[in-house]
Design an enzyme around this catalytic site. Sequence first.
Site, PDB file in Angstrom:
ATOM      1  N   TYR A 184      -9.342   4.761   7.889  1.00 38.35           N
ATOM      2  CA  TYR A 184      -9.538   5.063   9.312  1.00 38.35           C
ATOM      3  C   TYR A 184     -10.656   6.099   9.363  1.00 38.35           C
ATOM      4  CZ  TYR A 184      -5.039   2.900  10.551  1.00 38.35           C
ATOM      5  OH  TYR A 184      -4.007   2.015  10.762  1.00 38.35           O
TER       6      TYR A 184
ATOM      7  N   HIS B 269       0.831  -1.203   0.000  1.00 39.28           N
ATOM      8  CA  HIS B 269       0.000   0.000   0.000  1.00 39.28           C
ATOM      9  C   HIS B 269       0.871   1.261   0.000  1.00 39.28           C
ATOM     10  CE1 HIS B 269      -3.784  -2.090   1.848  1.00 39.28           C
ATOM     11  NE2 HIS B 269      -3.466  -2.544   0.661  1.00 39.28           N
TER      12      HIS B 269
ATOM     13  N   LYS C  80       1.305  -0.822  15.488  1.00 38.82           N
ATOM     14  CA  LYS C  80       2.728  -0.875  15.842  1.00 38.82           C
ATOM     15  C   LYS C  80       3.176  -2.165  16.527  1.00 38.82           C
ATOM     16  CE  LYS C  80       3.873   3.085  14.232  1.00 38.82           C
ATOM     17  NZ  LYS C  80       4.066   2.859  12.807  1.00 38.82           N
TER      18      LYS C  80
ATOM     19  N   PRO D 192      -4.138  -0.710  18.982  1.00 40.96           N
ATOM     20  CA  PRO D 192      -3.805  -1.100  17.611  1.00 40.96           C
ATOM     21  C   PRO D 192      -3.998   0.002  16.564  1.00 40.96           C
ATOM     22  CG  PRO D 192      -5.890  -2.090  18.273  1.00 40.96           C
ATOM     23  CD  PRO D 192      -5.349  -1.403  19.475  1.00 40.96           C
TER      24      PRO D 192
END
Length: 388
Positions: free
Chosen positions: A199, A72, A293, A289
């Site tokens: 998101y 991506h 990471k 989350p």
Amino acid sequence: MRTQVGIVGAGPAGLMLSHLLHLEGIDSVILENRSRDYIESRIRAGLIEQWANDLLIDTGVGARMQREGMFHNGVYFGFGRALHYLNFRDLIGKGVTIYGQQEIVKDLIHRRLSDSGQILFEAADVSVHDLAGNPSIRFRHDGKEGEVVCDFIGGCDGFHGICRPSIPAAVLTAYDREYPFGWVGILSESPPPEHELIYAYHERGFALYTMRSSTLARLYLQCAPDDEIENWPDARIWEELHARLDGTRALAEGMMLQRGITAMRSFVVEPMQYGRLFLAGDSAHIQPPTGAKGMNLALADVKVLSRALVAFYRSGRSDLLEQYSATCLRRVWKAQRFSWWMTQLFHLDPSHNSFDRKRQMAELDYVTSSEAAMRSVAENYVGLPVEG
Ligand code: APR
Ligand code: PHB
């Protein structure tokens, strides 16, 4: 049994540590309390930072990821009924890879075993001893008592493992923060709404639209911290996922293959070392989350640790081992900061008022319109450099 480095835990941290050491001719044994089947099918996160992607390829365990992973260039931030794209490739020349953590675990186990590495699955009652002297690991395996005597121990046994609690409490300082929300996560047999991640900030709560392949969506919804999955029948999950996508993309529904609730917590213990025991990965730190990471930090820790161990065995240098904790923690805290920042930016906090929501919207607007801000998000998201 005698080895150079005894490792507790066969997650990404323990397996990668053993692999990196083997490439440098250093011997290790891994003790894992679960079965191989269990750890190869445990569904976890699946986003790999650019440097970690390179590490897997450079060390010969990235071939399947290169075939099956999804590369991506950026992510979408959704708010105000629109999607805003952050193109990491244009901003900083790097990207991220989607490839399930359990696939990395499978690839590493396969490689360790074909290199004659020793992994003892289903080892019971694992305990660590004489950490400041001549360390050893005791366990039961196949009904028999066993012991690994070693020079060093890699404490790679995750957040609920036994290594961190084996360090005298007075030596450690824990930094902890709990969040007033959790995530409902599902795996659905349906295409994700976009080919890169979304998101989403929404008045009904945060949602994340990610994937494992072009036909398998991984979808998350903000929920209450003490919520139970029984409160989330299929119809409610889909209704919320549609609502929080807010008409910006069409969302196909599919059969749910898996569902669960993830708690949100930030936790760091300092130092990450006691005597000859070195903590790496979730045993030393966890984070929400939202910044993706967890696995990346685990891989960064063992990269630093393996270099320090190589310097010790090659040239008797112990300075890198002494600096291990400080070297890791500098990066760990930056990743903690970023994970916290992403979390507070996107979630509805019950203690927030209308001022906070206006502030969140202003920040989302800023980080998707200022090039300086977008570059800052990009370099943190794709992963800061690993020292050591
Ligand atoms: N004895 C032996 N093995 C243990 C013990 C024990 N007492 N306790 C835990 N383990 C094993 C677990 O079964 C697991 O396989 O240690 C391993 C730890 O692996 P992870 O939890 O995957 O932790 P880590 O390798 O640090 O990787 C961090 O995992 O939790 C996710 O999101 C997190 O992606 C991140 C990654
Ligand atoms: C995932 O694909 O599971 C994933 C991706 C990004 C995150 C969290 C989870 O921030």
